[in-house]
Design a protein around this motif. Sequence first.
Motif, PDB file in Angstrom:
ATOM      1  N   ARG A  12     -21.626  -1.110 -30.006  1.00 59.74           N
ATOM      2  CA  ARG A  12     -20.505  -0.863 -30.929  1.00 59.74           C
ATOM      3  C   ARG A  12     -19.317  -1.802 -30.688  1.00 59.74           C
ATOM      4  NH1 ARG A  12     -21.831   3.178 -34.122  1.00 59.74           N
ATOM      5  NH2 ARG A  12     -23.090   4.879 -33.333  1.00 59.74           N
ATOM      6  N   THR A  13     -19.365  -2.583 -29.629  1.00 64.01           N
ATOM      7  CA  THR A  13     -18.247  -3.465 -29.294  1.00 64.01           C
ATOM      8  C   THR A  13     -18.317  -4.813 -30.006  1.00 64.01           C
ATOM      9  OG1 THR A  13     -19.454  -4.220 -27.343  1.00 64.01           O
ATOM     10  CG2 THR A  13     -17.888  -2.416 -27.021  1.00 64.01           C
ATOM     11  N   ASN A  14     -19.365  -5.061 -30.765  1.00 65.53           N
ATOM     12  CA  ASN A  14     -19.512  -6.331 -31.483  1.00 65.53           C
ATOM     13  C   ASN A  14     -18.516  -6.431 -32.636  1.00 65.53           C
ATOM     14  OD1 ASN A  14     -21.740  -7.080 -29.910  1.00 65.53           O
ATOM     15  ND2 ASN A  14     -23.162  -6.036 -31.267  1.00 65.53           N
ATOM     16  N   THR A  15     -18.040  -7.643 -32.877  1.00 61.88           N
ATOM     17  CA  THR A  15     -17.202  -7.873 -34.047  1.00 61.88           C
ATOM     18  C   THR A  15     -18.118  -8.026 -35.267  1.00 61.88           C
ATOM     19  OG1 THR A  15     -17.266 -10.275 -33.821  1.00 61.88           O
ATOM     20  CG2 THR A  15     -15.499  -9.111 -32.650  1.00 61.88           C
ATOM     21  N   LYS A  16     -17.536  -7.989 -36.449  1.00 67.04           N
ATOM     22  CA  LYS A  16     -18.330  -8.153 -37.676  1.00 67.04           C
ATOM     23  C   LYS A  16     -19.025  -9.511 -37.698  1.00 67.04           C
ATOM     24  CE  LYS A  16     -16.013  -5.013 -40.805  1.00 67.04           C
ATOM     25  NZ  LYS A  16     -15.348  -4.838 -42.083  1.00 67.04           N
TER      26      LYS A  16
END
Length: 95
Positions: A12-16
């Motif tokens: 969930r820590t990934n950027t778009k």
Amino acid sequence: EAKSIWNKLRLRTNTKEETSAMADNLMGLLRGKMVEVALQHDASRVVQAAVQFGNEKQRREIAKELGSKISELAKSQYAHFVVLKLIKYCVRDDE
């Protein structure tokens, strides 16, 4: 390699931007092999991630590639989860 991308993609820590780039990489690896990958118990999740994190165009491409085998996939112990993801996310795209 697809499994390692899947592992990173589901964080969930990934950027778009990161998510989009990883989804593109995943699509490149899966193209032409969707059905056989979806039927494998340990790789079905990779196709599910491609559906979940891919954009609308990528989802349509996945649906098109799986289209002729959708009834077979729906009956499979593992691939039916891919069919459920397609239904969930493709309907969302149409709204």
